[in-house]
Design a protein around this motif. Structure first.
Motif, PDB file in Angstrom:
ATOM      1  N   ASP A  97      -6.666 -14.934  -3.675  1.00 43.63           N
ATOM      2  CA  ASP A  97      -6.650 -15.781  -4.893  1.00 43.63           C
ATOM      3  C   ASP A  97      -8.071 -16.460  -5.076  1.00 43.63           C
ATOM      4  O   ASP A  97      -8.391 -16.498  -6.447  1.00 43.63           O
ATOM      5  CB  ASP A  97      -5.908 -17.137  -4.647  1.00 43.63           C
ATOM      6  CG  ASP A  97      -4.420 -16.734  -4.641  1.00 43.63           C
ATOM      7  OD1 ASP A  97      -4.007 -15.320  -5.254  1.00 43.63           O
ATOM      8  OD2 ASP A  97      -3.410 -17.331  -4.577  1.00 43.63           O
ATOM      9  N   GLY A  98      -8.760 -16.671  -4.133  1.00 49.89           N
ATOM     10  CA  GLY A  98     -10.120 -17.017  -4.097  1.00 49.89           C
ATOM     11  C   GLY A  98     -11.185 -16.017  -4.609  1.00 49.89           C
ATOM     12  O   GLY A  98     -12.451 -16.284  -4.691  1.00 49.89           O
ATOM     13  N   GLY A  99     -10.590 -14.812  -4.514  1.00 46.80           N
ATOM     14  CA  GLY A  99     -11.613 -13.764  -5.095  1.00 46.80           C
ATOM     15  C   GLY A  99     -12.107 -12.782  -4.057  1.00 46.80           C
ATOM     16  O   GLY A  99     -13.115 -12.153  -4.132  1.00 46.80           O
ATOM     17  N   GLU A 100     -11.733 -13.279  -2.656  1.00 48.60           N
ATOM     18  CA  GLU A 100     -12.296 -12.579  -1.456  1.00 48.60           C
ATOM     19  C   GLU A 100     -11.634 -11.234  -1.071  1.00 48.60           C
ATOM     20  O   GLU A 100     -10.358 -11.238  -1.301  1.00 48.60           O
ATOM     21  CB  GLU A 100     -12.211 -13.672  -0.359  1.00 48.60           C
ATOM     22  CG  GLU A 100     -12.856 -13.355   0.890  1.00 48.60           C
ATOM     23  CD  GLU A 100     -12.499 -14.249   2.060  1.00 48.60           C
ATOM     24  OE1 GLU A 100     -12.439 -13.758   3.132  1.00 48.60           O
ATOM     25  OE2 GLU A 100     -12.149 -15.329   1.701  1.00 48.60           O
ATOM     26  N   PHE A 101     -12.415 -10.332  -0.744  1.00 52.65           N
ATOM     27  CA  PHE A 101     -11.843  -9.003  -0.610  1.00 52.65           C
ATOM     28  C   PHE A 101     -11.094  -8.986   0.753  1.00 52.65           C
ATOM     29  O   PHE A 101     -11.665  -9.520   1.618  1.00 52.65           O
ATOM     30  CB  PHE A 101     -12.997  -8.060  -0.426  1.00 52.65           C
ATOM     31  CG  PHE A 101     -12.518  -6.561  -0.080  1.00 52.65           C
ATOM     32  CD1 PHE A 101     -12.026  -5.731  -1.099  1.00 52.65           C
ATOM     33  CD2 PHE A 101     -12.513  -6.154   1.129  1.00 52.65           C
ATOM     34  CE1 PHE A 101     -11.530  -4.326  -0.588  1.00 52.65           C
ATOM     35  CE2 PHE A 101     -12.217  -4.889   1.542  1.00 52.65           C
ATOM     36  CZ  PHE A 101     -11.324  -3.942   0.738  1.00 52.65           C
ATOM     37  N   VAL A 102      -9.877  -8.256   0.800  1.00 54.15           N
ATOM     38  CA  VAL A 102      -9.126  -8.326   1.798  1.00 54.15           C
ATOM     39  C   VAL A 102      -8.814  -6.821   2.379  1.00 54.15           C
ATOM     40  O   VAL A 102      -8.167  -6.140   1.361  1.00 54.15           O
ATOM     41  CB  VAL A 102      -7.795  -9.000   1.706  1.00 54.15           C
ATOM     42  CG1 VAL A 102      -7.178  -9.019   3.218  1.00 54.15           C
ATOM     43  CG2 VAL A 102      -7.831 -10.385   1.150  1.00 54.15           C
ATOM     44  N   ALA A 103      -9.220  -6.278   3.445  1.00 48.98           N
ATOM     45  CA  ALA A 103      -8.905  -4.995   3.725  1.00 48.98           C
ATOM     46  C   ALA A 103      -7.466  -4.724   4.347  1.00 48.98           C
ATOM     47  O   ALA A 103      -6.690  -5.583   4.503  1.00 48.98           O
ATOM     48  CB  ALA A 103      -9.820  -4.474   4.826  1.00 48.98           C
ATOM     49  N   VAL A 104      -7.030  -3.497   4.276  1.00 54.26           N
ATOM     50  CA  VAL A 104      -5.725  -3.275   4.467  1.00 54.26           C
ATOM     51  C   VAL A 104      -5.546  -2.420   5.704  1.00 54.26           C
ATOM     52  O   VAL A 104      -6.551  -1.687   6.219  1.00 54.26           O
ATOM     53  CB  VAL A 104      -4.531  -2.698   3.544  1.00 54.26           C
ATOM     54  CG1 VAL A 104      -4.518  -3.744   2.331  1.00 54.26           C
ATOM     55  CG2 VAL A 104      -5.116  -1.320   3.071  1.00 54.26           C
ATOM     56  N   ASP A 105      -4.433  -2.054   6.418  1.00 58.80           N
ATOM     57  CA  ASP A 105      -4.341  -1.157   7.638  1.00 58.80           C
ATOM     58  C   ASP A 105      -4.567   0.175   7.102  1.00 58.80           C
ATOM     59  O   ASP A 105      -4.326   0.689   6.122  1.00 58.80           O
ATOM     60  CB  ASP A 105      -2.909  -1.369   7.962  1.00 58.80           C
ATOM     61  CG  ASP A 105      -2.577  -0.695   9.461  1.00 58.80           C
ATOM     62  OD1 ASP A 105      -3.236   0.138   9.656  1.00 58.80           O
ATOM     63  OD2 ASP A 105      -1.773  -1.261  10.298  1.00 58.80           O
ATOM     64  N   ALA A 106      -5.566   0.813   8.203  1.00 58.37           N
ATOM     65  CA  ALA A 106      -6.063   2.206   7.985  1.00 58.37           C
ATOM     66  C   ALA A 106      -4.877   3.125   8.033  1.00 58.37           C
ATOM     67  O   ALA A 106      -4.798   4.254   7.183  1.00 58.37           O
ATOM     68  CB  ALA A 106      -6.917   2.751   9.096  1.00 58.37           C
ATOM     69  N   ALA A 107      -3.801   2.602   8.499  1.00 55.92           N
ATOM     70  CA  ALA A 107      -2.250   3.732   8.250  1.00 55.92           C
ATOM     71  C   ALA A 107      -1.900   3.784   7.101  1.00 55.92           C
ATOM     72  O   ALA A 107      -1.113   4.756   6.500  1.00 55.92           O
ATOM     73  CB  ALA A 107      -1.336   3.098   9.237  1.00 55.92           C
ATOM     74  N   ARG A 108      -2.152   2.492   6.006  1.00 56.40           N
ATOM     75  CA  ARG A 108      -1.617   2.446   4.606  1.00 56.40           C
ATOM     76  C   ARG A 108      -2.747   3.052   3.811  1.00 56.40           C
ATOM     77  O   ARG A 108      -2.468   3.653   2.875  1.00 56.40           O
ATOM     78  CB  ARG A 108      -1.411   0.875   4.391  1.00 56.40           C
ATOM     79  CG  ARG A 108      -0.730   0.796   3.045  1.00 56.40           C
ATOM     80  CD  ARG A 108      -0.418  -0.678   2.957  1.00 56.40           C
ATOM     81  NE  ARG A 108      -0.366  -1.040   1.506  1.00 56.40           N
ATOM     82  CZ  ARG A 108      -0.633  -2.257   1.098  1.00 56.40           C
ATOM     83  NH1 ARG A 108      -0.871  -3.226   1.776  1.00 56.40           N
ATOM     84  NH2 ARG A 108      -0.195  -2.531  -0.320  1.00 56.40           N
TER      85      ARG A 108
END
Ligand code: HEM
Length: 398
Positions: free
Chosen positions: A318-329
């Motif tokens: 929500d604050g506009g910060e980038f969030v990575a996801v799991d490499a398996a996804r």
């Protein structure tokens, strides 16, 4: 003449004709190259230019950062550019032939062409020869620089090739030294390190940037958000910060572009032993276990109903910060111990180029038409290229 003798004569003649053609093909026909970076034949486009056509810059960057050498000093001749083109053509040919072979079963014909050194086997050997010569010249120039330094001024270089060399020269031989005990073996390993870095980094970043600029043109709202962010960014939005601390939206846009158009769309391994995948599928020793990052990036189960839309916002809190996801996804950089070693460098390169272009120019896409409901055709080899390339008109911004 008896029937059996006639059959032998016919077989002999057919084989002779076939070999003659294969040999001619091997000598004269150039390897089929991809068209993505060739000049576009369409004269209607007038003053448009093919975007990211110049792969030289990405290649130079890898040579500089990974090997600590300038590519042009190694390829310098009166016609330096044509030597670069010859090297790139060899890389394209080797990758294309190897990729086609990886997808096709090993046949008797291939075995025969290999033994006789004709057709694609010959073209592959020639291309590998050009590539190996170049890679060996990088290693030799590095060795010469090290020798000079021993006489002179001190510390080792920070580039990756120097680190590999230092690891092999450790007093006890080190782990690598033990694996490659002879000087020839060591040099061959270093040569292969050079080849794998150039292969891994040269076309991937240019492919990602091509798709990014097309996607931004097809989604003007997202392009506006990138430009807004860049105008507020203290470092101009370049790659100074690979994790995207200042340019979260640009980072998200690049990541989202690679979800839809992963530079390495398809990858695989051969199982060394019987195994069971986490999903329960059994894999026997010697079987291929392949995955498609392209298909996974478009699965509703993984990305929701809007999986076919370009939405950098899905990567932002929500604050506009980038969030990575799991490499398996999101296996765009592969996963596990053999994941991409150049990921951070790739983001720095891509963000630097994207920011520099977007801050100075407006990018008008001429072809293929920027519309999400009619996506451009792609060309699938080891990397995913836009068929025919991306044609743009750049206008300097006020
Ligand atoms: C957007 C850009 C890039 C993408 C999507 C990407 C993706 C990948 C993928 C999927 C692999 C695994 C290949 C395999 O094992 O079959 C890989 C490996 C590798 N990449 Fe990248 N790559 C990128 C840029 C770079 C750059 C710029 C460099 C360095 C100059 C680099 C260096 C490497 C190396 C050395 C490996 C081999 C790692 C190993 O086998 O242990 N990559 N990359």
């Amino acid at each position: 003449m008896e029937t059996a003798q006639l059959a032998y004569v016919l077989l002999f003649l057919v084989t002779a004709v076939l070999l003659f053609h294969l040999r001619r093909g091997g000598r004269s026909a150039p390897a089929k190259l991809t068209t993505a970076h060739r000049p576009h034949p369409n004269p209607v486009l007038g003053n448009t230019v093919e975007f990211i056509r110049n792969r030289r810059r990405f290649f130079d960057c890898i040579c500089h950062v990974a090997f600590g050498v300038e590519s042009s000093t190694l390829l310098e001749t009166a016609r330096e550019d044509s030597r670069h083109e010859a090297l790139f053509a060899a890389f394209d040919a080797a990758v294309e032939i190897s990729f086609r072979r990886a997808l096709a079963p090993f046949t008797l014909v291939r075995k025969l062409t290999g033994l006789l050194n004709v057709g694609s086997s010959r073209r592959l050997r020639e291309a590998v020869g050009v590539i190996d010569d170049y890679a060996m010249s990088v290693v030799e120039s590095k060795e010469a620089a090290c020798r000079d330094r021993e006489d002179g001024d001190g510390d080792g270089d920070p580039d990756l090739l120097s680190r590999f060399m230092a690891a092999m020269d450790e007093e006890d031989g080190g782990e690598l030294g033990a694996m490659f005990p002879t000087p020839e073996g060591k040099r061959r390993l270093l040569r292969d390190v050079v080849v794998s870095f150039v292969l891994a980094g040269k076309d991937t970043t240019s492919s990602a940037l091509t798709w990014l600029f097309w996607l931004l043109a097809a989604n003007p709202r997202c392009e506006r958000r990138v430009r807004d962010e860049l105008s507020r960014s203290p470092d101009g939005g370049g790659g100074g910060d690979a994790k995207g601390m200042h340019t979260h939206y640009l980072h998200a846009a690049i990541t989202e572009a690679m979800r839809l158009y992963p530079p390495v769309p398809f990858n695989g391994r051969v199982a060394v032993g019987d195994d069971v995948l986490p999903g329960g599928a059994a894999v026997r020793a010697g079987w291929f276990a392949n995955y498609s990052a392209y298909a996974m990036g478009r699965m509703e189960r993984l990305w929701g109903e809007d999986c076919l839309e370009f939405s950098p916002e899905r990567w932002l809190r929500d604050g506009g910060e980038f969030v990575a996801v799991d490499a398996a996804r999101y296996p765009v950089f592969h996963a596990g111990p053999r994941a991409c070693l150049g990921k951070e460098m790739a983001y720095v390169q891509m963000k630097t180029v994207a920011a520099a272009v977007l801050r100075r120019f407006s990018v008008e896409v001429a072809a293929p038409a920027p519309a999400m409901d009619s996506p451009p055709a792609y060309e699938m080899t080891a990397t995913m290229k836009m068929k025919g390339g991306l044609w743009v008109r750049l206008r300097k911004r006020e």
